[in-house]
Design an enzyme around this catalytic site. Structure first.
Site, PDB file in Angstrom:
ATOM      1  N   ARG A   1      -0.305  17.299  42.438  1.00 39.57           N
ATOM      2  CA  ARG A   1      -0.756  16.128  43.207  1.00 39.57           C
ATOM      3  C   ARG A   1      -2.058  15.554  42.658  1.00 39.57           C
ATOM      4  NH1 ARG A   1       2.450  15.639  47.857  1.00 39.57           N
ATOM      5  NH2 ARG A   1       3.032  17.576  48.882  1.00 39.57           N
TER       6      ARG A   1
ATOM      7  N   PHE B   1      12.506  13.101  38.077  1.00 35.83           N
ATOM      8  CA  PHE B   1      11.596  13.577  39.121  1.00 35.83           C
ATOM      9  C   PHE B   1      10.166  13.415  38.615  1.00 35.83           C
ATOM     10  CE2 PHE B   1       9.422  16.463  41.969  1.00 35.83           C
ATOM     11  CZ  PHE B   1      10.056  16.191  43.165  1.00 35.83           C
ATOM     12  N   VAL B   2       9.374  12.662  39.343  1.00 30.27           N
ATOM     13  CA  VAL B   2       8.016  12.360  38.883  1.00 30.27           C
ATOM     14  C   VAL B   2       6.976  13.049  39.761  1.00 30.27           C
ATOM     15  CG1 VAL B   2       8.643  10.152  37.826  1.00 30.27           C
ATOM     16  CG2 VAL B   2       7.918  10.202  40.205  1.00 30.27           C
TER      17      VAL B   2
ATOM     18  N   ASP C   1       4.056  15.567  44.322  1.00 32.24           N
ATOM     19  CA  ASP C   1       4.091  16.988  43.957  1.00 32.24           C
ATOM     20  C   ASP C   1       5.448  17.470  43.493  1.00 32.24           C
ATOM     21  OD1 ASP C   1       5.524  16.938  46.444  1.00 32.24           O
ATOM     22  OD2 ASP C   1       5.085  19.063  46.683  1.00 32.24           O
TER      23      ASP C   1
ATOM     24  N   ASP D   1       5.215   6.687  48.638  1.00 35.92           N
ATOM     25  CA  ASP D   1       5.092   6.896  47.194  1.00 35.92           C
ATOM     26  C   ASP D   1       6.307   6.367  46.442  1.00 35.92           C
ATOM     27  OD1 ASP D   1       6.717   8.903  48.264  1.00 35.92           O
ATOM     28  OD2 ASP D   1       5.758  10.551  47.205  1.00 35.92           O
TER      29      ASP D   1
ATOM     30  N   LYS E   1      12.896   3.616  42.574  1.00 38.62           N
ATOM     31  CA  LYS E   1      13.795   4.322  41.641  1.00 38.62           C
ATOM     32  C   LYS E   1      15.148   3.652  41.420  1.00 38.62           C
ATOM     33  CE  LYS E   1      12.746   9.198  41.346  1.00 38.62           C
ATOM     34  NZ  LYS E   1      13.093  10.546  41.798  1.00 38.62           N
TER      35      LYS E   1
ATOM     36  N   ASP F   1      13.751   5.933  46.915  1.00 36.29           N
ATOM     37  CA  ASP F   1      14.906   6.423  46.140  1.00 36.29           C
ATOM     38  C   ASP F   1      16.174   5.998  46.872  1.00 36.29           C
ATOM     39  OD1 ASP F   1      16.551   7.669  44.360  1.00 36.29           O
ATOM     40  OD2 ASP F   1      15.948   9.707  44.846  1.00 36.29           O
TER      41      ASP F   1
ATOM     42  N   LYS G   1       3.615  13.569  52.585  1.00 37.87           N
ATOM     43  CA  LYS G   1       2.301  13.726  51.997  1.00 37.87           C
ATOM     44  C   LYS G   1       2.127  12.894  50.710  1.00 37.87           C
ATOM     45  CE  LYS G   1       2.535  18.514  53.439  1.00 37.87           C
ATOM     46  NZ  LYS G   1       2.843  19.866  52.906  1.00 37.87           N
ATOM     47  N   GLY G   2       3.231  12.519  50.086  1.00 38.05           N
ATOM     48  CA  GLY G   2       3.179  11.986  48.724  1.00 38.05           C
ATOM     49  C   GLY G   2       2.368  10.728  48.523  1.00 38.05           C
TER      50      GLY G   2
HETATM   51  P1  5GP Z   1      14.460   8.636  49.748  1.00 36.02           P
HETATM   52  O1  5GP Z   1      14.420   8.973  51.214  1.00 36.02           O
HETATM   53  O2  5GP Z   1      14.188   7.175  49.458  1.00 36.02           O
HETATM   54  O3  5GP Z   1      15.699   9.137  49.072  1.00 36.02           O
HETATM   55  O4  5GP Z   1      13.320   9.487  49.071  1.00 36.02           O
HETATM   56  C1  5GP Z   1      11.978   9.126  49.193  1.00 36.02           C
HETATM   57  C2  5GP Z   1      11.067  10.334  49.307  1.00 36.02           C
HETATM   58  O5  5GP Z   1      11.539  11.408  48.505  1.00 36.02           O
HETATM   59  C3  5GP Z   1       9.688   9.995  48.800  1.00 36.02           C
HETATM   60  O6  5GP Z   1       8.846   9.659  49.875  1.00 36.02           O
HETATM   61  C4  5GP Z   1       9.231  11.269  48.129  1.00 36.02           C
HETATM   62  O7  5GP Z   1       8.552  12.073  49.051  1.00 36.02           O
HETATM   63  C5  5GP Z   1      10.497  11.968  47.739  1.00 36.02           C
HETATM   64  N1  5GP Z   1      10.826  11.767  46.326  1.00 36.02           N
HETATM   65  C6  5GP Z   1      11.854  11.039  45.822  1.00 36.02           C
HETATM   66  N2  5GP Z   1      11.855  11.074  44.489  1.00 36.02           N
HETATM   67  C7  5GP Z   1      10.802  11.849  44.138  1.00 36.02           C
HETATM   68  C8  5GP Z   1      10.234  12.237  42.859  1.00 36.02           C
HETATM   69  O8  5GP Z   1      10.704  11.890  41.769  1.00 36.02           O
HETATM   70  N3  5GP Z   1       9.098  12.998  42.903  1.00 36.02           N
HETATM   71  C9  5GP Z   1       8.530  13.411  44.061  1.00 36.02           C
HETATM   72  N4  5GP Z   1       7.411  14.165  43.977  1.00 36.02           N
HETATM   73  N5  5GP Z   1       9.026  13.057  45.284  1.00 36.02           N
HETATM   74  C10 5GP Z   1      10.151  12.280  45.307  1.00 36.02           C
END
Ligand code: 5GP
Length: 182
Positions: A171, A158-159, A165, A106, A137, A109, A46-47
């Site tokens: 959001r 964490f943003v 959210d 969004d 990130k 990471d 959803k982000g």
């Molecule tokens: P990854 O799979 O790259 O480790 O994580 C990506 C997903 O994790 C993003 O699409 C998001 O939904 C969530 N995410 C990662 N870091 C954050 C953060 O700091 N804040 C929020 N709200 N979601 C995050």
């Protein structure tokens, strides 16, 4: 200097809305220069919903009107730490076979979410999958976990806000802010 959302009633953003809006214009320029005219845009819910909504309108200003669809992927639940496993909760409905696809998310990471989306869309027949993220990130990743287009770099925190959210809150903030650990 960033403020933490739950410390103060009116937090100072990490990235204020005018800075986000200006970056979206240049991001749309970069996308218009590198994507074909007939690509499909898949936003990861959803982000990314606020980012995607603003991005498609910035792209329209560049005469790009991609077919738009959504995938819902989850790895976080209600916490601030990833579960490490990506689950597909909703698939795309549009046909991506034979098409170039731009995945919009969004935050990048670990890159697991993007790697899952890329693999899934290529399996469904997309000819090429490029990735656009609002925030990046970390730096050290395998090639299939990199983004082609990045809005901003993001500190290791964490943003929330601008669609992102924590446990379904924040959001609607028009800017991006760091969530306090307290
Ligand atoms: P990854 O799979 O790259 O480790 O994580 C990506 C997903 O994790 C993003 O699409 C998001 O939904 C969530 N995410 C990662 N870091 C954050 C953060 O700091 N804040 C929020 N709200 N979601 C995050």
């Amino acid at each position: 200097m960033s403020k933490r959302v739950n410390d103060v009633a009116h937090p100072e953003p990490l990235y204020p809305s005018d800075v986000i809006a200006a970056r979206l214009e240049t991001l749309a320029d970069e996308i218009a220069a590198r994507m074909s005219k007939d690509f499909a845009l898949v936003a990861i819910l959803k982000g990314s919903f606020v980012f995607a909504a603003d991005l498609i309108r910035a792209l329209a200003a560049h005469r790009l009107n991609p077919d738009v669809d959504f995938m819902t992927l989850a790895s976080y639940g209600a916490g601030t730490v990833s579960s490490g496993t990506v689950r597909l909760l909703r698939d795309v409905e549009i046909a991506v076979e034979g098409r170039e696809v731009l995945v919009v998310d969004d935050i990048l990471d670990s890159g697991r979410t993007i790697a899952y989306a890329r693999h899934h869309l290529l399996e469904r027949g997309a000819t090429a999958v490029r990735v656009c993220v609002l925030l990046d990130k970390t730096a050290d990743r395998e090639p299939q976990k990199h983004a082609d287009f990045v809005g901003f770099s993001c500190p290791p925190a964490f943003v929330v806000g601008y669609g992102m959210d924590h446990a379904h809150k924040f959001r609607g903030l028009p800017f991006i802010a760091i969530l306090s650990e307290e």
